[in-house]
Each structure stands twice: as C-alpha cells, then as structure tokens.
Design a protein around this motif. Structure first.
Motif, short mmCIF file in Angstrom:
data_model
loop_
_atom_site.label_atom_id
_atom_site.label_comp_id
_atom_site.label_asym_id
_atom_site.label_seq_id
_atom_site.Cartn_x
_atom_site.Cartn_y
_atom_site.Cartn_z
N VAL A 117 0.86 -1.19 0.00
CA VAL A 117 0.00 0.00 0.00
C VAL A 117 0.89 1.24 0.00
O VAL A 117 1.81 1.34 0.81
CB VAL A 117 -0.94 0.03 1.22
N ASP A 118 0.62 2.17 -0.93
CA ASP A 118 1.31 3.46 -0.96
C ASP A 118 0.34 4.50 -0.43
O ASP A 118 -0.62 4.88 -1.11
CB ASP A 118 1.74 3.81 -2.38
N CYS B 66 -3.38 0.71 -3.70
CA CYS B 66 -3.10 -0.60 -3.12
C CYS B 66 -2.64 -1.53 -4.24
O CYS B 66 -3.29 -1.62 -5.29
CB CYS B 66 -4.35 -1.17 -2.44
N VAL B 67 -1.52 -2.21 -4.03
CA VAL B 67 -0.99 -3.15 -5.02
C VAL B 67 -1.51 -4.55 -4.67
O VAL B 67 -1.36 -5.01 -3.54
CB VAL B 67 0.55 -3.14 -5.03
N ASN C 249 -2.93 -2.41 -9.76
CA ASN C 249 -2.98 -1.27 -8.84
C ASN C 249 -4.43 -0.84 -8.65
O ASN C 249 -5.15 -0.62 -9.62
CB ASN C 249 -2.19 -0.10 -9.40
N GLU C 250 -4.86 -0.73 -7.42
CA GLU C 250 -6.23 -0.35 -7.12
C GLU C 250 -6.23 0.97 -6.34
O GLU C 250 -5.85 1.02 -5.17
CB GLU C 250 -6.93 -1.44 -6.30
N PRO C 251 -6.64 2.07 -6.99
CA PRO C 251 -6.69 3.36 -6.29
C PRO C 251 -7.88 3.40 -5.32
O PRO C 251 -8.88 2.69 -5.50
CB PRO C 251 -6.87 4.37 -7.42
N TYR C 252 -7.77 4.21 -4.30
CA TYR C 252 -8.85 4.32 -3.31
C TYR C 252 -8.91 5.75 -2.77
O TYR C 252 -7.95 6.53 -2.88
CB TYR C 252 -8.62 3.34 -2.16
N THR D 273 4.55 -2.88 4.71
CA THR D 273 4.74 -2.17 3.44
C THR D 273 4.30 -0.71 3.54
O THR D 273 4.61 0.08 2.65
CB THR D 273 3.95 -2.84 2.29
N LEU D 274 3.58 -0.35 4.61
CA LEU D 274 3.08 1.02 4.74
C LEU D 274 4.15 2.00 5.19
O LEU D 274 4.03 3.21 4.96
CB LEU D 274 1.90 1.06 5.72
#
Length: 456
Positions: free
Chosen positions: A86-87, A93-94, A104-107, A278-279
C-alpha cells in the motif's frame, strides 16, 4: 453522481473484521454514495474458531465457509487476490490476483483488515515439516494426514515406524492449539477401535508450550480444569518447553527429549500480516498503531482493525491493546464502517470501546470450559455456552443449519474416519500456505506505482 466521482472505499481482507465492515457499509450507504471493493483470495468468510472441529471431522469444511455472494443485495465488487503493498501517499493498493497478475487499485478510503499469519521462529526444519491450522485447506489436510498415519501404522511391520506414526505433537497452548490437540486426540481415540492390529496404548499426543500455563486468560481454576481434562484423556502436556528442531520423522524438544513422530502441528500464536510492513507507518509489536477511532494518525482515509491493528482497549485502560479475537474483530468491523461513513459525510468519528464478553474453549464431546461474563463453567454447561456462542456468531442461517446438523449427526452417529485423498501428494506444510515472500517492501511499492504511472 456518476461512477467517476463517487468515493472509492477499499476493504482489504474478508475475515471477521472485513466482512462485518462491508456488510455495514452496504446497509448504511446508498448505492450512489460510494463504491465498495473487497480484496480477498477467497469469496467466503472462514469461521476460524471452529477449524479444529473441521480437522477432527465433526464439521464439514463447507459448513464454516460462509459465501460472500449469498445475499441477493450484495453489490460489493470483489477482487480475487491478496494485497501485497500500500502506498499511502498515492492512495494506491498493489494487489496480486489469484492468477498471479499485479494490479494497482486506487482508493479514497482504505480499511486494512488483512488479518494475521502464523508466528514462526528460526527453528531448523520447522516450516519444512510442521503443519499449520490457519486455513480450511490446512485443516482438511491435517485430518487426512492423521487418519493416514493410522492406516500406515496398521499396515507396517516395523515397530519403530509404527510407534513414530502413532505419536503426534501439537505446539501452542493457546485456544487454537489446545482445541486442536483435544479434538484430534478424540478422533484418534475413536478411530483406533476400527484398527484391531493397533495397540491403543501406542497412540500418544503431546501438547507443548513455552509458557508456564495453558490458556492463562481463563484464570487459574479453569486453566487447571482444562489441563486435567486433557491429561485424563492421555494427552501429555509439557509447559516451559518448545521445539529445538524438526525433522521428517522426529522432533527435538528444547528440554532434550527426542520424539519420533511424523506429525508436528504448529499453532504457537500469530503475527500481523506482512502487508502492514509495506506502509512504512508506526507499529506496535508488528501491528499498525491506530487511534481509538481505528484511524491511522496523520493519514486521512486510512483505517485499520482486527489482528493487524494495535487498537487501544479503552475498556481496560492503562495502555492495554485489544486482543486479536473474533468478538473484537466483528465489533471493530461494524465500528470502522460507521467511522468511514462519518468521514464521507463530514461527521465526527467515535472511539471504539468494547468489554470482553468472555471466553469459550470446546474440548470435544461433552468436555469444555467457558467463562462468559466472568462466570466459570465446566462440562456440559460450558459446552452449551461454547457451542451456543459459536452457533449464534455464524453469519447466515444456512451456515447455522449446516453446523447444527453436523453437530447432531456427530452426536448420534459418532465420528467417521474417511480419508478423502484430495490432498495426497500435495505439499501442505507451513511454508506452502503462508506466502510471506509475496509482499513488497515500501520502496518496491513506490517504484512499482511510479513505473505504472509512467507507462500510463
């Protein structure tokens, strides 16, 4: 409002926390108010507390796997896969799908409920030779494996091989390990009657834990009662002991004992999903540090709960954190959904407060110990409370019917000892189910997203 401008809510994980969150979002949000997406490798919610009963054959696997698509009103989009990064800055979110694609899923809002993985240590041979008890596949495999050891021991002419196949070791004196040992010992005790060539005295179950007590949360009296029940059944309990090394045909304890065995079941606790690392955010013993509102401080739209979040336990105070239990996860799921909706609508967020309702431990048959609302129970009353609690916590009437039917059938007809063979020849040790090498580092997440942006 069109689909382009609707806020995007991404929920990661379909355990107790994630599913309760999604269900509440669906009930309280109008269809045009937000888009809800759920990331999970399986389109079902697994009722984990009953997994030992699947391993022992009391319940069928399907009865505790509750479909997420059963509701006709279900409108959440499901991405079949697991989040691997997650970036927070890019709000992306990958995800690795079940076909091994990286997407890649944007939120706009993300709810992190990825759960936990089995806690392991750097013990030689552990991940290569130990079985876990965190998934439905593992429970089904362990059942097949245990019954196959009886079959192979019965067929063997070698007394040493026979002895090793009839010894079983469970590591972990918490609820999962204790119930697993209790349920499987009951299975082998019943099954050996169908093997006239086997000496029942050769079947030995070992339950070990590095802690000085089994299930200390139960208190001194109930904990001692549980130990007495297990010892009366012939389970050898060793406390203050762990595994020094594991091999394919023997296990060495830290006290020097070498136990010939082909069955090592590891249930020695859990740790937060590697996704949390990963955050690049603050953690407490590996769990994401969140505010009482279940929100990540300093990051708008980021919420976390369940096993992977260090949620302050305001009911206890004194800096206590909520334990990773199903009752907390379910209630946090509903609470975080309310706070996400409040954020969408510009309302105030509320802190999470819940007092534990108690603990239940089902040891199989009529054996159980329970502590509902602080009241200590043993035997049939405890069993009634334990099964009543689990039954009422199941999410659908279909699941409740299946579980109750399985319980009644088992009580009337007894156990069956069918080895399905579905898992024969398939690897099923700890290393084959945890997939801890699938996650990205924070740097890899950023590089992946920046690369995807350039390509777009």
């Amino acid at each position: 409002m069109n689909t382009v401008t609707r806020p995007r809510i991404l929920v990661v994980g379909a355990g107790f926390a994630g599913v309760e969150c999604v269900r509440r979002l669906e009930r309280k949000l109008s269809p045009d108010e937000a888009d809800v997406t759920l990331v999970t490798p399986f389109a079902y919610q697994l009722y984990l507390p009953l997994l030992p009963q699947v391993a022992s054959g009391v319940l069928t696997p399907q009865s505790i796997a509750v479909s997420l698509r059963r509701s006709k009103k279900y409108r959440t989009r499901i991405i079949p896969g697991g989040a691997i990064g997650v970036d927070l800055k890019s709000k992306v979110c990958v995800i690795r799908t079940i076909t091994d694609q990286i997407v890649n899923e944007p939120y706009d809002y993300i709810v992190l409920a990825p759960g936990s993985i089995t806690r392991t240590f750097d013990i030689p041979g552990l991940t290569d030779h130990a079985f876990g008890m965190k998934t439905l596949a593992e429970a089904a495999y362990v059942r097949d494996h245990v019954i196959s050891q009886l079959d192979l021991a019965d067929a063997s002419q070698d007394p040493d091989e026979r002895a090793s196949r009839l010894q079983f070791v469970v590591v972990g004196g918490g609820y999962a390990g204790t119930e697993t040992a209790a349920c499987l010992q009951r299975l082998t005790h019943a099954a050996v009657k169908r093997y006239p060539r086997l000496d029942p005295g050769l079947i030995k179950w070992h339950l070990i834990d590095i802690a000085p007590k089994l299930m200390p949360e139960l208190g001194e009296k109930l904990g001692s009662s549980a130990q007495e029940i297990l010892r009366r059944r012939g389970i050898e309990i060793s406390l203050g002991v762990s595994i020094a090394k594991a091999g394919p045909e023997e296990v060495t304890f830290t006290d020097g004992r070498v136990i010939p065995t082909r069955t090592l079941i590891w249930t020695a606790g859990v740790v937060a999903s590697p996704l949390i690392a990963t955050l690049g955010a603050e953690t407490v013993k590996g769990r994401l540090a969140v505010a009482p509102e279940l929100k990540l401080p300093g990051d708008d739209g980021v919420f976390a709960l369940g096993d992977s979040a260090a949620v302050p336990d305001l009911a206890k105070g004194d800096g206590a954190m909520c334990p990773p239990t199903a009752q907390h996860a379910q209630r946090q799921g509903r609470h975080v959904a309310d706070n996400v909706i409040a954020s969408l609508r510009g309302g105030p967020l509320k802190p999470y407060v819940h007092k534990d309702l108690g603990l239940v431990v089902d040891l199989g048959g009529t054996d159980a110990v329970s502590k509902p609302l602080g009241i200590e129970l043993r035997g049939l009353p405890a069993q009634a409370v334990a099964r009543g609690y689990h039954w009422s916590a199941l999410r659908t009437n279909v699941a409740k019917t299946r579980v109750m039917t399985n319980w009644l059938l088992n009580a009337v007809a007894g156990d069956d000892f069918v080895r399905t063979g579905f898992q024969t020849g398939k690897a099923a040790r700890l290393k084959d189910f945890e997939y801890t090498d699938a996650y990205l580092t924070p740097e890899q997440v950023r590089a992946h997203i920046e690369g995807a942006g350039r390509q777009g």
